[in-house]
Write a protein that holds these residues in place. Structure first.
Motif, PDB file in Angstrom:
ATOM      1  N   ARG A 199       0.804  -1.210   0.000  1.00 45.00           N
ATOM      2  CA  ARG A 199       0.000   0.000   0.000  1.00 45.00           C
ATOM      3  C   ARG A 199       0.843   1.270   0.000  1.00 45.00           C
ATOM      4  O   ARG A 199       2.020   1.263   0.365  1.00 45.00           O
ATOM      5  CB  ARG A 199      -0.919   0.017   1.212  1.00 45.00           C
ATOM      6  CG  ARG A 199      -1.996  -1.048   1.183  1.00 45.00           C
ATOM      7  CD  ARG A 199      -3.054  -0.712   0.153  1.00 45.00           C
ATOM      8  NE  ARG A 199      -4.152  -1.652   0.158  1.00 45.00           N
ATOM      9  CZ  ARG A 199      -5.360  -1.398  -0.314  1.00 45.00           C
ATOM     10  NH1 ARG A 199      -5.641  -0.230  -0.811  1.00 45.00           N
ATOM     11  NH2 ARG A 199      -6.289  -2.330  -0.291  1.00 45.00           N
ATOM     12  N   SER A 200       0.174   2.382  -0.354  1.00 48.71           N
ATOM     13  CA  SER A 200       0.833   3.679  -0.431  1.00 48.71           C
ATOM     14  C   SER A 200       0.146   4.689   0.480  1.00 48.71           C
ATOM     15  O   SER A 200       0.008   5.871   0.122  1.00 48.71           O
ATOM     16  CB  SER A 200       0.806   4.189  -1.881  1.00 48.71           C
ATOM     17  OG  SER A 200       1.428   3.265  -2.744  1.00 48.71           O
ATOM     18  N   CYS A 201      -0.303   4.241   1.635  1.00 46.08           N
ATOM     19  CA  CYS A 201      -1.018   5.130   2.550  1.00 46.08           C
ATOM     20  C   CYS A 201      -0.129   6.315   2.918  1.00 46.08           C
ATOM     21  O   CYS A 201       1.052   6.148   3.233  1.00 46.08           O
ATOM     22  CB  CYS A 201      -1.461   4.369   3.783  1.00 46.08           C
ATOM     23  SG  CYS A 201      -2.540   2.967   3.398  1.00 46.08           S
ATOM     24  N   ARG A 256       4.767   2.158   4.390  1.00 46.56           N
ATOM     25  CA  ARG A 256       4.245   2.258   3.019  1.00 46.56           C
ATOM     26  C   ARG A 256       5.292   1.758   2.028  1.00 46.56           C
ATOM     27  O   ARG A 256       6.503   1.841   2.255  1.00 46.56           O
ATOM     28  CB  ARG A 256       3.817   3.693   2.709  1.00 46.56           C
ATOM     29  CG  ARG A 256       4.952   4.695   2.665  1.00 46.56           C
ATOM     30  CD  ARG A 256       4.442   6.141   2.768  1.00 46.56           C
ATOM     31  NE  ARG A 256       3.404   6.434   1.798  1.00 46.56           N
ATOM     32  CZ  ARG A 256       3.636   7.002   0.603  1.00 46.56           C
ATOM     33  NH1 ARG A 256       4.872   7.294   0.229  1.00 46.56           N
ATOM     34  NH2 ARG A 256       2.638   7.258  -0.207  1.00 46.56           N
ATOM     35  N   ALA A 257       4.820   1.242   0.899  1.00 44.19           N
ATOM     36  CA  ALA A 257       5.701   0.609  -0.091  1.00 44.19           C
ATOM     37  C   ALA A 257       6.793   1.558  -0.578  1.00 44.19           C
ATOM     38  O   ALA A 257       7.914   1.127  -0.874  1.00 44.19           O
ATOM     39  CB  ALA A 257       4.867   0.109  -1.274  1.00 44.19           C
ATOM     40  N   ILE A 295      -5.841   9.803   1.826  1.00 44.73           N
ATOM     41  CA  ILE A 295      -4.824   9.252   2.723  1.00 44.73           C
ATOM     42  C   ILE A 295      -4.573   7.773   2.500  1.00 44.73           C
ATOM     43  O   ILE A 295      -3.566   7.233   2.934  1.00 44.73           O
ATOM     44  CB  ILE A 295      -5.200   9.486   4.207  1.00 44.73           C
ATOM     45  CG1 ILE A 295      -6.463   8.707   4.594  1.00 44.73           C
ATOM     46  CG2 ILE A 295      -5.362  10.977   4.495  1.00 44.73           C
ATOM     47  CD1 ILE A 295      -6.793   8.765   6.078  1.00 44.73           C
ATOM     48  N   HIS A 296      -5.503   7.111   1.781  1.00 49.68           N
ATOM     49  CA  HIS A 296      -5.433   5.653   1.634  1.00 49.68           C
ATOM     50  C   HIS A 296      -5.835   5.286   0.210  1.00 49.68           C
ATOM     51  O   HIS A 296      -6.968   4.867  -0.034  1.00 49.68           O
ATOM     52  CB  HIS A 296      -6.377   4.998   2.641  1.00 49.68           C
ATOM     53  CG  HIS A 296      -6.214   3.517   2.764  1.00 49.68           C
ATOM     54  ND1 HIS A 296      -6.701   2.635   1.824  1.00 49.68           N
ATOM     55  CD2 HIS A 296      -5.621   2.753   3.710  1.00 49.68           C
ATOM     56  CE1 HIS A 296      -6.426   1.396   2.194  1.00 49.68           C
ATOM     57  NE2 HIS A 296      -5.760   1.445   3.324  1.00 49.68           N
ATOM     58  N   PRO A 297      -4.922   5.453  -0.756  1.00 50.52           N
ATOM     59  CA  PRO A 297      -5.283   5.150  -2.150  1.00 50.52           C
ATOM     60  C   PRO A 297      -5.815   3.729  -2.304  1.00 50.52           C
ATOM     61  O   PRO A 297      -5.231   2.770  -1.796  1.00 50.52           O
ATOM     62  CB  PRO A 297      -3.955   5.324  -2.893  1.00 50.52           C
ATOM     63  CG  PRO A 297      -3.151   6.249  -2.028  1.00 50.52           C
ATOM     64  CD  PRO A 297      -3.538   5.924  -0.622  1.00 50.52           C
ATOM     65  N   SER A 298      -6.933   3.595  -2.990  1.00 51.96           N
ATOM     66  CA  SER A 298      -7.589   2.298  -3.127  1.00 51.96           C
ATOM     67  C   SER A 298      -6.919   1.459  -4.209  1.00 51.96           C
ATOM     68  O   SER A 298      -6.236   1.970  -5.096  1.00 51.96           O
ATOM     69  CB  SER A 298      -9.065   2.489  -3.474  1.00 51.96           C
ATOM     70  OG  SER A 298      -9.738   3.146  -2.429  1.00 51.96           O
ATOM     71  N   VAL A 299      -7.116   0.161  -4.126  1.00 56.46           N
ATOM     72  CA  VAL A 299      -6.653  -0.775  -5.140  1.00 56.46           C
ATOM     73  C   VAL A 299      -7.864  -1.173  -5.987  1.00 56.46           C
ATOM     74  O   VAL A 299      -8.881  -1.613  -5.442  1.00 56.46           O
ATOM     75  CB  VAL A 299      -6.019  -2.020  -4.498  1.00 56.46           C
ATOM     76  CG1 VAL A 299      -5.676  -3.054  -5.554  1.00 56.46           C
ATOM     77  CG2 VAL A 299      -4.769  -1.631  -3.715  1.00 56.46           C
ATOM     78  N   GLY A 340     -10.697  -2.973  -7.858  1.00 53.49           N
ATOM     79  CA  GLY A 340     -11.257  -4.306  -7.697  1.00 53.49           C
ATOM     80  C   GLY A 340     -11.440  -4.747  -6.261  1.00 53.49           C
ATOM     81  O   GLY A 340     -12.102  -5.748  -6.006  1.00 53.49           O
ATOM     82  N   HIS A 341     -10.846  -4.021  -5.296  1.00 52.56           N
ATOM     83  CA  HIS A 341     -11.025  -4.373  -3.896  1.00 52.56           C
ATOM     84  C   HIS A 341     -12.349  -3.815  -3.385  1.00 52.56           C
ATOM     85  O   HIS A 341     -12.759  -2.717  -3.773  1.00 52.56           O
ATOM     86  CB  HIS A 341      -9.887  -3.791  -3.047  1.00 52.56           C
ATOM     87  CG  HIS A 341      -8.668  -4.655  -3.032  1.00 52.56           C
ATOM     88  ND1 HIS A 341      -7.956  -4.909  -1.886  1.00 52.56           N
ATOM     89  CD2 HIS A 341      -8.028  -5.328  -4.004  1.00 52.56           C
ATOM     90  CE1 HIS A 341      -6.937  -5.700  -2.167  1.00 52.56           C
ATOM     91  NE2 HIS A 341      -6.951  -5.949  -3.446  1.00 52.56           N
ATOM     92  N   PRO A 342     -13.006  -4.528  -2.484  1.00 53.23           N
ATOM     93  CA  PRO A 342     -14.192  -3.940  -1.841  1.00 53.23           C
ATOM     94  C   PRO A 342     -13.768  -2.795  -0.927  1.00 53.23           C
ATOM     95  O   PRO A 342     -12.602  -2.678  -0.550  1.00 53.23           O
ATOM     96  CB  PRO A 342     -14.757  -5.110  -1.032  1.00 53.23           C
ATOM     97  CG  PRO A 342     -13.567  -5.979  -0.754  1.00 53.23           C
ATOM     98  CD  PRO A 342     -12.683  -5.858  -1.967  1.00 53.23           C
ATOM     99  N   THR A 343     -14.724  -1.931  -0.593  1.00 52.71           N
ATOM    100  CA  THR A 343     -14.419  -0.898   0.381  1.00 52.71           C
ATOM    101  C   THR A 343     -14.155  -1.544   1.736  1.00 52.71           C
ATOM    102  O   THR A 343     -14.537  -2.696   1.988  1.00 52.71           O
ATOM    103  CB  THR A 343     -15.583   0.088   0.519  1.00 52.71           C
ATOM    104  OG1 THR A 343     -16.706  -0.606   1.119  1.00 52.71           O
ATOM    105  CG2 THR A 343     -15.985   0.658  -0.827  1.00 52.71           C
ATOM    106  N   ARG A 344     -13.479  -0.804   2.606  1.00 52.62           N
ATOM    107  CA  ARG A 344     -13.206  -1.362   3.935  1.00 52.62           C
ATOM    108  C   ARG A 344     -14.492  -1.643   4.700  1.00 52.62           C
ATOM    109  O   ARG A 344     -14.589  -2.632   5.424  1.00 52.62           O
ATOM    110  CB  ARG A 344     -12.292  -0.425   4.731  1.00 52.62           C
ATOM    111  CG  ARG A 344     -10.856  -0.480   4.261  1.00 52.62           C
ATOM    112  CD  ARG A 344      -9.871  -0.114   5.345  1.00 52.62           C
ATOM    113  NE  ARG A 344      -8.516  -0.466   4.911  1.00 52.62           N
ATOM    114  CZ  ARG A 344      -7.452  -0.416   5.692  1.00 52.62           C
ATOM    115  NH1 ARG A 344      -7.577  -0.031   6.953  1.00 52.62           N
ATOM    116  NH2 ARG A 344      -6.266  -0.746   5.247  1.00 52.62           N
ATOM    117  N   LEU A 345     -15.471  -0.779   4.548  1.00 46.46           N
ATOM    118  CA  LEU A 345     -16.729  -1.005   5.267  1.00 46.46           C
ATOM    119  C   LEU A 345     -17.408  -2.271   4.759  1.00 46.46           C
ATOM    120  O   LEU A 345     -17.947  -3.060   5.550  1.00 46.46           O
ATOM    121  CB  LEU A 345     -17.651   0.202   5.121  1.00 46.46           C
ATOM    122  CG  LEU A 345     -17.159   1.495   5.783  1.00 46.46           C
ATOM    123  CD1 LEU A 345     -18.155   2.622   5.556  1.00 46.46           C
ATOM    124  CD2 LEU A 345     -16.915   1.292   7.271  1.00 46.46           C
ATOM    125  N   ALA A 346     -17.369  -2.500   3.440  1.00 45.98           N
ATOM    126  CA  ALA A 346     -17.944  -3.733   2.897  1.00 45.98           C
ATOM    127  C   ALA A 346     -17.177  -4.954   3.388  1.00 45.98           C
ATOM    128  O   ALA A 346     -17.773  -5.994   3.698  1.00 45.98           O
ATOM    129  CB  ALA A 346     -17.942  -3.683   1.370  1.00 45.98           C
TER     130      ALA A 346
END
Length: 354
Positions: free
Chosen positions: A51-53, A59-60, A158-162, A164-170
Motif C-alpha cells: 500500500r501507499s497510505c 508504506r511501499a 490518505i489511503h489510495p484504493s486498489v 477491484g477491492h471492496p471498500t473497507r466497510l464492505a
C-alpha cells in the motif's frame, strides 16, 4: 444517534465537564465489561506492504526501511511466550504483504490453536475473501481492520484504493458474515479530519456493532507525504481535530458510551505520547484492553508505522511485569481467558447529554 452532541463533547474544553464525561465512561465500562483488563500479545509478523497510505511509515514507497518477515518458528515462539505470560490472545499484525502465503499462514494459525489456549486475532490488511475464509477455517477468531475515517473524500486522499477491492466497510461486513469477531477504528487528528466527521466515525462504531474499537492519535512520520509536507490537507483551525492526548481520551470515552459492551484498548500510541501514565488514563476513561508487544526486539524498530513508538526495547517478560503493575496501580486486574466480547442482548441507547 445525534452526532451534534458528540461533536459538542469533542470540542469541550471545560475540565469539570470533561471529568464528568470520563467518570460516566468509566462507570459504563465497569457496568458492562467489568474491572478486568484483557492482555492481547502483539506479534508484528511483517513490515512489507503493497500500500501507499500517505500517513504510514511502512508504506511501499519508503525505500529506506529495512524489510522483514518473521519465520514460522519465530511466530510460534512468540505465541508460546504469550501463553506462558498468561495472555488470552495473540494479535498477528502486519502490512498488506502478499508474500505471506495464505496456506502457510493458515498452518501457523492452526498450530497456535492446537498448541495453546490462545485466541487468535489477525490484522493483515485488505486480503481477499478466499484468504480470509481460509484463515477463519484454520481457527482465527477475530480480525482488525481500521476504516480510519468515514469521510470518503479524506479516506481516498490518505489511503489510495486498489482497483477491484471492496471498500473497507464492505469488507468489515463480510468478515462478520464469515464468523469473525470484528474490530475497527480511526486515527484521531489526521490532517483534514473535521470534528463533524470524527463524530460520524463514533456513530459508525455503533452502527457496525464492532466487537473491538481501536483509536489513537495521529503521529506524523517523516517518510510519508503527510509527515514531510508534500501532501497538505488543511482545514480552518476551528474545524480541524487536533492530534492530542486529550482528544484521544475524549474519543475513547465517547466510544465507550456509544458501544458499552465493546472491547476498547488503551493503545501504544497513547503510551508513546505520554510514557508516564498514558495507558492508565486511557483505562480510566473507558478502555479495558492493553496490547503488550511480543515481536522480537531486533524487529520492533522496523515496524515503524509512526516514529519513536513506546516499548521497542523491552523484553516480553519485562513488558508484562510493567503492564501488570500499571493495571494493578489503578485498582484493576489482569483478566484470564481469551476475553471475547460479552455481547448484550439489548444495548441501551447512548446518552451524551448530561
Amino acid at each position: 444517534m445525534h452526532t451534534d452532541e458528540i461533536t459538542n463533547w469533542l470540542k469541550e474544553t471545560d475540565p469539570a465537564r470533561l471529568d464528568r464525561l470520563y467518570a460516566r465512561a468509566d462507570s459504563i465500562r465497569r457496568q458492562y465489561v467489568g474491572d478486568v483488563v484483557h492482555f492481547r500479545g502483539l506479534i508484528e509478523v511483517t513490515n512489507f506492504c503493497v500500500r501507499s497510505c500517505t500517513y504510514c511509515g511502512v508504506r511501499a514507497e519508503n525505500l529506506a526501511l529495512k524489510r522483514y518477515r518473521l519465520s514460522r518458528a519465530e511466530i510460534m515462539d512468540c505465541a508460546k511466550r504469550a501463553a506462558m505470560l498468561g495472555y488470552g490472545t495473540v494479535v498477528l499484525q502486519g502490512g498488506e504483504d502478499y508474500g505471506i502465503a495464505p496456506a502457510w499462514f493458515a498452518n501457523i494459525i492452526r498450530r497456535i490453536k492446537q498448541e495453546t489456549n490462545l485466541a487468535v486475532t489477525l490484522s493483515m490488511g485488505e486480503r481477499n475473501e478466499w484468504d480470509l475464509a481460509e484463515w477463519r477455517e484454520a481457527g482465527a477468531d477475530r480480525y482488525l481492520l481500521r476504516f480510519e475515517t468515514s469521510d470518503q473524500e479524506l479516506y481516498h486522499k490518505i489511503h489510495p484504493s486498489v482497483p477491484g477491492h471492496p471498500t473497507r466497510l464492505a469488507l468489515l461486513r463480510k468478515l462478520r458474515q464469515m464468523g469473525y469477531e470484528v474490530g475497527s477504528g480511526v486515527m484521531i487528528g489526521i490532517p483534514g479530519q473535521s470534528y463533524a466527521s470524527l463524530a460520524r466515525d463514533i456513530a459508525l462504531f455503533r452502527e457496525l456493532d464492532l466487537d473491538m474499537i481501536g483509536v489513537g492519535p495521529y503521529i506524523p512520520h517523516p517518510a510519508t507525504p503527510l509527515g514531510n509536507g508534500s501532501l497538505a490537507l488543511t482545514l480552518p483551525p476551528d474545524e480541524q481535530v487536533p492530534a492530542t492526548e486529550d482528544m484521544s481520551y475524549k474519543v475513547i470515552a465517547l466510544a465507550r458510551l456509544a458501544c458499552p459492551d465493546t472491547n476498547i484498548p488503551s493503545t501504544t500510541a497513547l503510551a508513546t505520547i505520554n510514557a508516564t501514565n498514558g495507558r492508565e488514563l486511557g483505562l480510566q476513561r473507558g478502555a479495558n484492553v492493553v496490547m503488550p508487544n511480543l515481536t522480537p526486539v531486533s524487529c520492533r524498530p522496523l515496524y515503524e508505522i509512526y516514529p519513536s513508538k513506546a516499548c521497542v526495547t523491552e523484553e516480553p517478560t519485562d513488558c508484562s511485569q510493567c503492564l501488570r503493575g500499571r493495571v494493578q496501580s489503578i485498582g484493576r486486574r489482569p483478566a484470564d481467558g481469551p476475553g471475547n466480547r460479552r455481547k448484550l442482548d439489548y444495548r441501551p441507547q447512548p446518552q451524551f447529554a448530561f
